[in-house]
Design a protein around this motif. Structure first.
Motif, PDB file in Angstrom:
ATOM      1  N   GLN A 264       0.837  -1.271  -0.011  1.00  0.00           N
ATOM      2  CA  GLN A 264      -0.068   0.113  -0.157  1.00  0.00           C
ATOM      3  C   GLN A 264       0.795   1.078  -0.101  1.00  0.00           C
ATOM      4  O   GLN A 264       0.532   2.096  -0.651  1.00  0.00           O
ATOM      5  CB  GLN A 264      -0.932  -0.099   1.173  1.00  0.00           C
ATOM      6  CG  GLN A 264      -2.210   0.984   1.142  1.00  0.00           C
ATOM      7  CD  GLN A 264      -2.898   1.023   2.243  1.00  0.00           C
ATOM      8  OE1 GLN A 264      -2.598   0.021   3.383  1.00  0.00           O
ATOM      9  NE2 GLN A 264      -3.546   2.091   2.716  1.00  0.00           N
ATOM     10  N   ASP A 265       2.042   1.188   0.654  1.00  0.00           N
ATOM     11  CA  ASP A 265       2.936   2.281   0.825  1.00  0.00           C
ATOM     12  C   ASP A 265       3.401   2.726  -0.463  1.00  0.00           C
ATOM     13  O   ASP A 265       3.369   3.731  -1.026  1.00  0.00           O
ATOM     14  CB  ASP A 265       4.019   2.201   1.684  1.00  0.00           C
ATOM     15  CG  ASP A 265       3.578   1.848   3.224  1.00  0.00           C
ATOM     16  OD1 ASP A 265       2.427   2.326   3.304  1.00  0.00           O
ATOM     17  OD2 ASP A 265       4.326   1.121   3.901  1.00  0.00           O
ATOM     18  N   VAL A 266       3.914   1.706  -1.049  1.00  0.00           N
ATOM     19  CA  VAL A 266       4.542   1.878  -2.629  1.00  0.00           C
ATOM     20  C   VAL A 266       3.355   2.166  -3.558  1.00  0.00           C
ATOM     21  O   VAL A 266       3.636   3.059  -4.388  1.00  0.00           O
ATOM     22  CB  VAL A 266       5.211   0.543  -2.983  1.00  0.00           C
ATOM     23  CG1 VAL A 266       5.614   0.540  -4.428  1.00  0.00           C
ATOM     24  CG2 VAL A 266       6.292   0.303  -1.877  1.00  0.00           C
ATOM     25  N   ASP A 267       2.300   1.401  -3.438  1.00  0.00           N
ATOM     26  CA  ASP A 267       1.152   2.026  -4.446  1.00  0.00           C
ATOM     27  C   ASP A 267       0.798   3.511  -4.178  1.00  0.00           C
ATOM     28  O   ASP A 267       0.693   4.038  -5.149  1.00  0.00           O
ATOM     29  CB  ASP A 267      -0.070   1.113  -3.969  1.00  0.00           C
ATOM     30  CG  ASP A 267       0.092  -0.178  -4.815  1.00  0.00           C
ATOM     31  OD1 ASP A 267       0.906  -0.245  -5.783  1.00  0.00           O
ATOM     32  OD2 ASP A 267      -0.804  -1.068  -4.269  1.00  0.00           O
ATOM     33  N   GLU A 268       0.966   3.856  -2.993  1.00  0.00           N
ATOM     34  CA  GLU A 268       0.589   5.353  -2.682  1.00  0.00           C
ATOM     35  C   GLU A 268       1.486   6.145  -3.346  1.00  0.00           C
ATOM     36  O   GLU A 268       1.229   7.438  -4.142  1.00  0.00           O
ATOM     37  CB  GLU A 268       0.515   5.631  -1.317  1.00  0.00           C
ATOM     38  CG  GLU A 268       0.060   7.311  -0.826  1.00  0.00           C
ATOM     39  CD  GLU A 268       0.249   7.343   0.733  1.00  0.00           C
ATOM     40  OE1 GLU A 268      -0.110   6.405   1.278  1.00  0.00           O
ATOM     41  OE2 GLU A 268       0.691   8.302   0.864  1.00  0.00           O
ATOM     42  N   LEU A 269       3.006   5.959  -3.446  1.00  0.00           N
ATOM     43  CA  LEU A 269       4.029   6.574  -4.149  1.00  0.00           C
ATOM     44  C   LEU A 269       3.862   6.761  -5.380  1.00  0.00           C
ATOM     45  O   LEU A 269       3.694   7.584  -6.058  1.00  0.00           O
ATOM     46  CB  LEU A 269       5.299   6.105  -3.824  1.00  0.00           C
ATOM     47  CG  LEU A 269       6.622   6.843  -4.514  1.00  0.00           C
ATOM     48  CD1 LEU A 269       6.786   7.954  -4.038  1.00  0.00           C
ATOM     49  CD2 LEU A 269       7.842   5.938  -4.640  1.00  0.00           C
ATOM     50  N   LEU A 270       3.579   5.441  -6.110  1.00  0.00           N
ATOM     51  CA  LEU A 270       3.415   5.279  -7.399  1.00  0.00           C
ATOM     52  C   LEU A 270       2.396   5.790  -8.001  1.00  0.00           C
ATOM     53  O   LEU A 270       2.432   6.654  -8.991  1.00  0.00           O
ATOM     54  CB  LEU A 270       3.589   3.711  -8.022  1.00  0.00           C
ATOM     55  CG  LEU A 270       4.523   2.770  -7.319  1.00  0.00           C
ATOM     56  CD1 LEU A 270       4.413   1.416  -7.661  1.00  0.00           C
ATOM     57  CD2 LEU A 270       5.850   3.379  -8.139  1.00  0.00           C
ATOM     58  N   GLU A 271       1.139   5.978  -7.350  1.00  0.00           N
ATOM     59  CA  GLU A 271       0.104   6.510  -8.024  1.00  0.00           C
ATOM     60  C   GLU A 271       0.181   8.076  -7.884  1.00  0.00           C
ATOM     61  O   GLU A 271      -0.287   8.716  -8.747  1.00  0.00           O
ATOM     62  CB  GLU A 271      -1.401   6.143  -6.753  1.00  0.00           C
ATOM     63  CG  GLU A 271      -2.015   5.013  -7.361  1.00  0.00           C
ATOM     64  CD  GLU A 271      -3.031   4.499  -6.588  1.00  0.00           C
ATOM     65  OE1 GLU A 271      -3.506   5.227  -5.599  1.00  0.00           O
ATOM     66  OE2 GLU A 271      -3.145   3.229  -6.397  1.00  0.00           O
ATOM     67  N   SER A 272       0.768   8.542  -6.802  1.00  0.00           N
ATOM     68  CA  SER A 272       1.101   9.766  -6.570  1.00  0.00           C
ATOM     69  C   SER A 272       1.968  10.366  -7.791  1.00  0.00           C
ATOM     70  O   SER A 272       1.773  11.426  -8.271  1.00  0.00           O
ATOM     71  CB  SER A 272       1.567  10.432  -5.311  1.00  0.00           C
ATOM     72  OG  SER A 272       0.510   9.881  -4.196  1.00  0.00           O
ATOM     73  N   LEU A 273       3.087   9.514  -8.129  1.00  0.00           N
ATOM     74  CA  LEU A 273       3.724  10.180  -9.036  1.00  0.00           C
ATOM     75  C   LEU A 273       3.257  10.071 -10.443  1.00  0.00           C
ATOM     76  O   LEU A 273       3.420  11.117 -11.117  1.00  0.00           O
ATOM     77  CB  LEU A 273       5.211   9.232  -9.150  1.00  0.00           C
ATOM     78  CG  LEU A 273       6.213   9.367  -7.969  1.00  0.00           C
ATOM     79  CD1 LEU A 273       7.246   8.302  -8.131  1.00  0.00           C
ATOM     80  CD2 LEU A 273       6.892  10.728  -8.125  1.00  0.00           C
ATOM     81  N   GLU A 274       2.599   9.014 -10.690  1.00  0.00           N
ATOM     82  CA  GLU A 274       1.936   8.915 -12.119  1.00  0.00           C
ATOM     83  C   GLU A 274       0.885   9.881 -12.077  1.00  0.00           C
ATOM     84  O   GLU A 274       0.654  10.487 -13.441  1.00  0.00           O
ATOM     85  CB  GLU A 274       1.288   7.634 -12.158  1.00  0.00           C
ATOM     86  CG  GLU A 274       2.671   6.676 -12.483  1.00  0.00           C
ATOM     87  CD  GLU A 274       2.122   5.127 -12.425  1.00  0.00           C
ATOM     88  OE1 GLU A 274       1.137   4.653 -12.002  1.00  0.00           O
ATOM     89  OE2 GLU A 274       3.178   4.343 -12.174  1.00  0.00           O
ATOM     90  N   SER A 275       0.187  10.345 -11.153  1.00  0.00           N
ATOM     91  CA  SER A 275      -0.821  11.398 -11.339  1.00  0.00           C
ATOM     92  C   SER A 275      -0.163  12.956 -11.193  1.00  0.00           C
ATOM     93  O   SER A 275      -0.959  13.939 -11.172  1.00  0.00           O
ATOM     94  CB  SER A 275      -2.085  11.446 -10.369  1.00  0.00           C
ATOM     95  OG  SER A 275      -2.008  10.091  -9.586  1.00  0.00           O
TER      96      SER A 275
END
Lengths: 265, 515
Positions: free
Chosen positions: A136-147
């Motif tokens: 979940q932590d990593v997904d949060e980073l990835l989603e934030s970066l991708e958006s």
């Protein structure tokens, strides 16, 4: 396009033995600016930017090639070949530590020693392994970066306007270092934080120094211990420096640890 | 201002500034923070100062970014400018902020403290998100427009080709007739060709208009109980020449007993003949098309199977889309690709379903129509296609032909003359009114789009002349609205060009007896 131009390779120093400095995710070769001068008298220093970072040739970015760390390791070995480096000391920060592990396994004659600064073979927690991050932590980073929710707020304008390169906006950007193409940074983060290189560790034969910071959330102490246990003959040095970038926050302490390691070889 | 007041003023500006202000040690430990920041995170001053690092107040994703980008950047540049991060608020919600920071060095050159300013960017992010979405929508719309444009261009190219193919033999036939003067059997040989080709053009134009009507939901069906078998026979009658020309044999498998459905016989036949026409186009010479019709549970199942080129699986779903056939140049076949669109719409308008099945390229295609059948066998099922009535030769009439296309008028006059009627021509509205006055026709065939006076006005003026000629609008416009307008202008009938000759014959024969 030469490899040197593709990766913005800079060579300096007056010594014989090559040292290759590889930056981590989120940065470029400028992050070695405090450390490099300390090794220039004794070594042939090579620094570079990964494709998509700093002043590399962004047009050379290839989603497939850079879809795994192996692609980045190939770049490192191509740089070594073009400069005909042998028995180089590879200094890799963060994700680049594992890039170095992969490259050293593939061509041990080129990479003669590894200095791993804040390394982690796997960022995600796993059964019997504590990487420090949940999915979940990593997904949060990835989603934030991708958006485009993280990073330079100036990166938003090109995302909206569809201009690939923020420099084309003609503005002199306040953040001049660590320029990254937002799209490439997103994929690099994905490749970095979802990688698992634990199985590659036992194959490392090069002398290896692990530099572990105090209080590093990206690479916690338990990860440093894991690496030490799984890379045969490796040396683990726990630095007093805190955070994830000791070469920036404590360059002298970092350089001293590296120099001692090199002298002992 | 006294200096105490000034100090209080500066203090107030710091504490209540419209942005969060904090000072940290190089490692991030917060040593000073203003009230605005404490309010954001919902913490007391004591619980934060000297105990909490700035990065610990970020969301996990932001913290990872802080460690890998923000922090090294600050170390290298001495400052960072407008970095987007997310701070965890007191209610747990992630709040977007824009962060700028600057290192302050002491006399020894070491970093003493870092000054940080955080600006709330909740609204800004909302706008940015909307802008990004707007951009995505615009890109999608542009792409769709471009695709539609490509399809339309292909369609027009195909349409031109389709119209040109029947024109070529007609032109040749005209040349043959001109040189031979119709001598020998040249007329007998050329006329059926011309007739067939003209029918082909007419059908094409009809299909185009029907597709337009369906698109505008302006197609009216007149559904009555009919025998599906007779509908099939009619469709076969229409399509047989096409299949024969293509060298495709037609096999019919029809039931012994009637299957009654509620349908507009002509429209349903049109759908079926479109499927047969499709089979004729995509089946190589010496192939076979088979039409099966049977009861299938509560409904009727009609299948048209061919031994043709078949359809790739990925094309199956697209085949009923408008202009699908006209899509890529290299795959284009004869035909506009509107036949199947039209067939499906017509079947659906009959509460039926039209589907396509093909095992793959080179393995033939089968179309299936399922229709609901009428439960009880009705006594009074209308004969869907009454046989043509035998026409008695009609008495000679005076016919005024008004058309600004001289050729059309001329041909019509020749034809009516052949049938023994007396004709006059007029080529504009005013001339038409004048000739009507002197000629006193029994019948006026009146074009609508005319120079000087349009057809509606001509009709109104002729009505004022006292005579009672039958006024027939003869026009290219056949929509309901056109018919209403012509009726209002005093026309007795509204016929759409090209008018079938037997319809014209019937019309003249049906005129009231000459006084």
């Amino acid at each position: 396009m030469t490899i040197a131009a593709r990766n913005n390779v800079r060579v300096s120093g007056r010594g014989q033995r090559p040292m290759v400095f590889a930056h981590g995710f989120g940065c470029d070769q400028n992050m070695w600016r405090f450390l490099v001068p300390l090794f220039e008298p004794s070594h042939r220093v090579v620094a570079f930017d990964y494709v998509g970072a700093g002043n590399s040739d962004t047009a050379a970015y290839d989603r497939e090639r850079y879809g795994s760390l192996e692609g980045y390791a190939t770049d490192v070995l191509e740089i070594c070949e073009e400069l005909d480096l042998r028995d180089a000391v590879f200094v890799g920060h963060s994700v680049s530590a594992m890039v170095g592990v992969l490259a050293a396994r593939r061509q041990p004659e080129r990479i003669g020693a590894l200095v791993l600064v804040g390394p982690s073979p796997r960022y995600l927690d796993d059964e019997g392994y504590r990487g420090g991050f949940s999915r979940q932590d990593v997904d949060e980073l990835l989603e934030s970066l991708e958006s485009n929710y993280l990073g330079w707020s100036s990166a938003m304008a090109p995302a909206i306007m569809g201009t690939a390169n923020p420099v084309e906006l003609g503005a002199e950007l306040a953040n001049s270092f660590c320029r990254t193409d937002p799209t490439i940074a997103g994929q690099f983060a994905r490749v970095t934080f979802l990688s698992d290189n634990r199985a590659d560790l036992p194959g490392v034969t090069a002398p290896t120094l692990i530099l572990q910071c105090s209080d590093d959330i990206i690479a916690p102490a338990s990860v440093g211990d894991y690496l030490h246990a799984h890379i045969a003959g490796s040396e683990l040095v726990k630095l007093k420096a805190t955070g994830h970038c000791p070469h920036l926050s404590a360059p002298d302490e970092t350089a001293a640890a590296i120099a001692r390691f090199l002298r002992l070889q | 201002m006294k200096s105490d007041d000034a100090d209080a003023d500066v203090e107030e500006l710091y504490e209540q500034a419209p942005c969060a202000l904090l000072s940290t040690l190089p490692g991030g430990l917060i040593v000073r923070a203003n009230q605005t920041f404490l309010d954001w995170i919902g913490r007391s001053r004591e619980s934060v100062l000297g105990t909490t690092r700035f990065q610990e107040l970020l969301t996990m994703g932001s913290r990872m970014y802080y460690e890998t980008h923000y922090s090294p950047l600050l170390a290298m540049q001495g400052s960072v400018s407008e970095i987007a991060l997310e701070v965890r608020r007191k209610d747990g919600a992630a709040s977007p902020v824009v962060a700028s920071a600057r290192q302050v060095r002491g006399a020894d050159g070491a970093v003493r403290v870092v000054r940080v300013a955080l600006f709330d960017s909740t609204d800004r992010r909302q706008y940015e998100r909307e802008l990004l979405l707007a951009r995505q929508r615009a890109e999608l719309a542009t792409r769709e427009l471009a695709e539609a444009d490509v399809r339309r261009n292909h369609f027009i190219a195909t349409l031109a080709h389709e119209l040109r193919s029947p024109l070529a033999p007609i032109r040749s036939a005209v040349e043959v007739l001109r040189r031979s003067g119709g001598a020998g059997d040249t007329a007998a040989k050329t006329l059926p060709i011309m007739e067939r080709q003209v029918t082909q053009i007419g059908r094409l134009v009809e299909d185009l208009l029907d597709v337009g009507r369906i698109g505008r939901d302006a197609l009216t069906l007149h559904r009555v109980p009919v025998d599906l078998v007779s509908v099939v026979h009619h469709a076969v009658e229409t399509s047989e020449p096409l299949l024969r020309d293509a060298g495709v044999a037609l096999v019919l498998r029809l039931p012994e007993t009637p299957i009654y459905v509620e349908a507009d016989a002509a429209r349903l036949a049109q759908a079926i003949s479109n499927l047969l026409g499709n089979a004729s186009k995509f089946t190589p010479r010496d192939g076979t098309a088979t039409l099966f019709l049977e009861r299938d549970g509560e409904g009727a199942l009609l299948r048209v199977a061919d031994t043709g080129i078949g359809i790739e699986e990925e094309q199956l779903s697209r085949i009923f889309e408008m202009f699908a056939q006209a899509a890529p140049e290299e795959q284009r076949r004869n035909g506009l690709g509107i036949g199947l669109t039209l067939a499906r719409s017509l079947v659906e308008r009959h509460d039926g379903v039209l589907t396509v099945h093909s095992p793959g390229l080179g393995q033939g295609t089968e179309f299936r129509i399922r229709l609901p059948v009428l439960r009880e066998t009705l006594e009074s099922v209308s004969r869907s296609f009454p046989p043509p009535e035998i026409e008695a030769p009609s008495a000679s009439r005076r016919v005024l032909i008004v058309d600004d296309n001289h050729d059309s008028a001329q041909m019509m006059a020749l034809l009516l003359g052949l049938w023994g009627h007396e004709t006059r021509m007029a080529h504009d509205g005013l001339e038409a009114v004048a000739v009507a006055e002197s000629f006193a026709p029994h019948l006026v065939l009146l074009d609508i789009g005319l120079p000087r006076l349009n057809g509606y006005e001509v009709a109104q003026r002729i009505r004022l002349q006292g005579g009672r000629p039958v006024l027939v609008a003869l026009t290219g416009w056949g929509e309901e609205e056109d018919r209403r307008r012509s009726a209002a202008a005093g026309f007795d009938q509204h016929l759409v060009k090209p008018i079938a000759h037997d319809a014209l014959q019937k019309l003249v024969a049906g005129l009231p007896d000459p006084a």
